[in-house]
Design an enzyme around this catalytic site. Structure first.
Site, PDB file in Angstrom:
ATOM      1  N   LEU A   1     -16.986  -0.267  34.411  1.00  0.00           N
ATOM      2  CA  LEU A   1     -15.842  -0.805  35.130  1.00  0.00           C
ATOM      3  C   LEU A   1     -15.539  -2.175  34.532  1.00  0.00           C
ATOM      4  CD1 LEU A   1     -16.805  -0.081  38.874  1.00  0.00           C
ATOM      5  CD2 LEU A   1     -15.285   1.275  37.417  1.00  0.00           C
ATOM      6  N   ASP A   2     -14.254  -2.553  34.492  1.00  0.00           N
ATOM      7  CA  ASP A   2     -13.906  -3.896  34.040  1.00  0.00           C
ATOM      8  C   ASP A   2     -14.659  -4.920  34.880  1.00  0.00           C
ATOM      9  OD1 ASP A   2     -12.086  -2.583  32.444  1.00  0.00           O
ATOM     10  OD2 ASP A   2     -10.330  -3.152  33.622  1.00  0.00           O
ATOM     11  N   ALA A   3     -14.911  -6.085  34.298  1.00  0.00           N
ATOM     12  CA  ALA A   3     -15.669  -7.123  35.006  1.00  0.00           C
ATOM     13  C   ALA A   3     -15.042  -7.454  36.359  1.00  0.00           C
ATOM     14  CB  ALA A   3     -15.765  -8.381  34.146  1.00  0.00           C
TER      15      ALA A   3
END
Length: 309
Positions: free
Chosen positions: A139-141
């Site tokens: 997942l994106d940060a």
């Protein structure tokens, strides 16, 4: 170790500046491409190129690419706010908070899911590169929600295959600007690195096939809450696709969201949450599903949107 590449300039890069062409061909930033050119490591038809040279299709490029920086090794360290949704001998499903990357990467100095698990005494699979051990998807940060990490080698291989073969049910919810028309639909548009080389991605002809299904859950005055199912899992896919159809995720300033609206909603990142994750359990094949509740910042933004409608 440096890598030497020789290839003709593709037709699609006709007229592009040399630095922009290198960025697109090799996934470099424009700044890094300019550095490679300045070092004399790019020849165009046998002559050293300048970054502003315009490309001609069919010209012969000879490029010496520097070795990529190695990713840092994981340093076990607990991650505040990261909770466990489920754990057994094969898998651990975490509720990933904001500002946490999946695993260490060059240039990232913040916390990661992998380091948080190791720092809290959890075991993970040792398959794959050391800095990505056990990681089967990301997942994106600044995207929150459910994320599974493999603990056993069997789980690692089976989950990697499941994500590759698209048998995993990945469900997200996104608060986007405006009202998509139709209210339910599919965005089928290829994604690749943004031509600017600034780390963003974009819908690009010839990019990797990318498919996003969406359905409107609730419409507010200037916003819509969407349920989103991914067929593919490209980097920034939902953010790129929603921006491409002019309905960026609220708060997603990198992809065209309105900063005034973001401030009114109290958002400092994109309103995007991995709400549910379902897959065949690697141990016995039975279907399992895990859900993640909204974090506080997303709840607050929804409350503001509802109050203004």
């Amino acid at each position: 170790m440096a890598e030497h590449r020789s290839l003709p300039v593709p037709d699609g890069l006709e007229g592009e500046r040399l630095d922009a062409a290198l960025a697109r061909l090799f996934g470099l930033s424009r700044t890094r491409a300019a550095e490679v050119i300045a070092a004399g490591d790019v020849l165009v038809d046998g002559q050293a190129g300048a970054k502003s040279d315009r490309m001609q299709a069919g010209s012969w490029l000879e490029v010496t690419l520097p070795a990529p920086p190695s990713a840092p090794k994981p340093r076990p360290e607990p991650v505040p706010g990261m909770t466990i949704l489920y754990e057994d001998a094969d898998i651990v499903v975490v509720n990933k908070p904001i500002g946490v990357a999946a695993h260490p990467t060059p240039g990232w100095t913040g916390p990661t899911v992998l380091e948080g698990l190791l720092g809290s005494g959890h075991t993970v699979a040792t398959s794959g590169a050391a800095e990505r051990q056990g990681i089967v998807h990301r997942l994106d940060a600044n995207t929150t929600g459910a994320m599974v990490v493999a603990k056993s080698e069997l789980a690692y291989s089976m989950l990697k295959r499941a994500f590759k073969e698209r048998t995993v049910d990945k469900r997200y919810q996104a608060l986007v600007q405006g009202h998509p028309d139709p209210l339910r639909g599919t965005i089928d548009a290829p994604i690749d690195r943004h031509p600017s080389g600034d780390g963003r991605f974009a819908v690009v002809a010839g990019g990797r096939p990318s498919v996003t299904h969406y359905d409107t859950i609730e419409a507010f005055r200037a916003l819509s809450l969407l349920d989103i199912k991914l067929e593919t899992g490209r980097t920034h896919q939902i953010r790129v696709h929603m921006s491409a159809v002019r309905h960026p995720c609220a708060g997603d300033l990198a992809y065209g969201a309105d900063p005034t609206l973001a401030a009114r909603l109290g958002l400092r990142r994109q309103w995007l949450h991995a709400v549910r994750l379902g897959f065949d359990h690697p141990a016995d094949g039975h279907w399992v599903e895990f859900e993640s509740p909204y974090p506080d910042d997303l709840v607050h933004a929804l409350e503001v949107a509802a109050a203004e409608s």
